[in-house]
Design a protein around this motif. Sequence first.
Motif, mmCIF file in Angstrom:
data_model
loop_
_atom_site.group_PDB
_atom_site.id
_atom_site.type_symbol
_atom_site.label_atom_id
_atom_site.label_comp_id
_atom_site.label_asym_id
_atom_site.label_seq_id
_atom_site.Cartn_x
_atom_site.Cartn_y
_atom_site.Cartn_z
ATOM 1 N N LEU A 67 2.675 -24.133 -7.793
ATOM 2 C CA LEU A 67 2.274 -25.320 -7.260
ATOM 3 C C LEU A 67 1.009 -25.930 -8.566
ATOM 4 O O LEU A 67 1.051 -26.977 -9.001
ATOM 5 C CB LEU A 67 1.742 -25.477 -6.098
ATOM 6 N N ASN A 68 0.346 -24.911 -8.484
ATOM 7 C CA ASN A 68 -1.074 -25.366 -9.506
ATOM 8 C C ASN A 68 -0.614 -25.629 -10.769
ATOM 9 O O ASN A 68 -1.224 -26.179 -11.473
ATOM 10 C CB ASN A 68 -1.958 -24.033 -9.406
ATOM 11 N N ASP A 69 0.534 -24.867 -11.406
ATOM 12 C CA ASP A 69 1.082 -25.095 -12.699
ATOM 13 C C ASP A 69 1.497 -26.612 -12.727
ATOM 14 O O ASP A 69 1.276 -27.146 -13.857
ATOM 15 C CB ASP A 69 1.850 -23.996 -12.921
ATOM 16 N N ALA A 70 2.150 -26.806 -11.887
ATOM 17 C CA ALA A 70 2.792 -28.213 -11.795
ATOM 18 C C ALA A 70 1.824 -29.493 -11.465
ATOM 19 O O ALA A 70 1.822 -30.586 -12.073
ATOM 20 C CB ALA A 70 3.902 -28.364 -10.845
ATOM 21 N N MET A 71 0.795 -29.217 -10.682
ATOM 22 C CA MET A 71 -0.260 -30.200 -10.202
ATOM 23 C C MET A 71 -1.331 -30.512 -11.407
ATOM 24 O O MET A 71 -1.989 -31.564 -11.040
ATOM 25 C CB MET A 71 -1.264 -29.372 -8.997
ATOM 26 N N THR A 72 -1.371 -30.167 -12.568
ATOM 27 C CA THR A 72 -1.966 -30.332 -13.559
ATOM 28 C C THR A 72 -1.546 -31.828 -14.212
ATOM 29 O O THR A 72 -1.950 -32.232 -15.321
ATOM 30 C CB THR A 72 -1.980 -29.480 -14.774
ATOM 31 N N TYR A 73 -0.465 -32.135 -13.449
ATOM 32 C CA TYR A 73 0.322 -33.409 -14.236
ATOM 33 C C TYR A 73 -0.580 -34.681 -14.026
ATOM 34 O O TYR A 73 -0.978 -34.852 -12.830
ATOM 35 C CB TYR A 73 1.584 -33.605 -13.420
ATOM 36 N N ASP A 74 -0.584 -35.294 -15.089
ATOM 37 C CA ASP A 74 -1.439 -36.660 -14.924
ATOM 38 C C ASP A 74 -0.546 -37.990 -15.056
ATOM 39 O O ASP A 74 0.226 -37.994 -16.386
ATOM 40 C CB ASP A 74 -2.529 -36.665 -16.075
ATOM 41 N N LYS A 75 -0.299 -38.645 -14.245
ATOM 42 C CA LYS A 75 0.707 -39.728 -14.270
ATOM 43 C C LYS A 75 0.387 -40.524 -15.102
ATOM 44 O O LYS A 75 1.365 -41.269 -16.032
ATOM 45 C CB LYS A 75 0.869 -40.299 -12.964
#
Length: 349
Positions: free
Chosen positions: A121-129
């Motif tokens: 989750l934390n690896d994915a949550m760095t996504y900036d739209k």
Amino acid sequence: MGFVSFISTLPTLLPIAPLPSYNSSKCPIHSGTISCRIVDGGSTENGVRRRDILNCFGAAISMELVASSTPTPSPFVEVANAADLIQRRQRSEFQSSIKTTLYTAIKANQELIPSLLTLALNDAMTYDKATKSGGPNGSIRFSSEISRPENKGLSAALSLVEDAKKEIDSYSKGGPISYSDLIQLAAQSALKATFLASAIRKCGGNEEKGNLLYSAYGSSGQWGLFDRQFGRSDAQEPDPEGRVPDWSKASVQEMKEKFIAIGFGPRQLAVMSAFLGPDQLATEAMLAMDPDVTKWVEKYQRSRETVSETDYEVDLITTLTKMSCLGQTINYEAYSYPVQKIDFSKLKL
């Protein structure tokens, strides 16, 4: 509100059946036709078994169906289609081996399941739209990122992934697996193992019956889309700080805002509660007090109390699949490798 166990399924450990191998047979070829004498027993000097001929016909028909999928198939299209089928098989076999490696590692370290989920989750949550940057790109492997407050306690999970990577790379024929793929696959394996454990508990601890229960009522087929999203590239530097909340300290509002920022909502927040920090029970209890989230928390609680848990599992798989691809371009040819060419001039027909 009591917390009922989350998640269930074993990775598919059955190996893909190898293609049948045949002994060379003597078939005189004249003017584009093949003349073969069919015999009932084993192949003879001038004959082949009926089974071999039927297998050859089956293979020929299959390839014809592949080639006919285009309006005007050409030899180049037929070769491309055959190559695509080979690549799919290679990737499928490789992924099956990866799941076996991960299953073995996770079975021996079940206490790391929550951390593996949070790691993904934390690896994915760095996504900036806004900038289309970050996301599940393996950047969490860098020491400067894994040491951030939001990733506290995840080092052991990362070590499991690193050890698994060494083993997987040792047998990979298509190059080393990316951290970004492996971290997400580890979360998948952890989820499946947990759902299976839940099914076994519902069968009074009987593993055989638990496996049958999950096979009958589980959502194994729902993992198909997740499995196809295989071919992410690793980031070469850590993602920027401040993009992931410290889940153990974040308010529900902060969690909602983060999920909205990456394109999700209260429903996805509720179903991913098992990923949010070290204490999932406390997180879910807190989420249940928010009017936007509570109906989804209650829905998944009810689903986990059923035999199949289908509503919960399907929504969880769907959300994880979307999350695991945020901002990523999937290379669908990754991990495939050239097949050794056959010198037909040396074949005895």
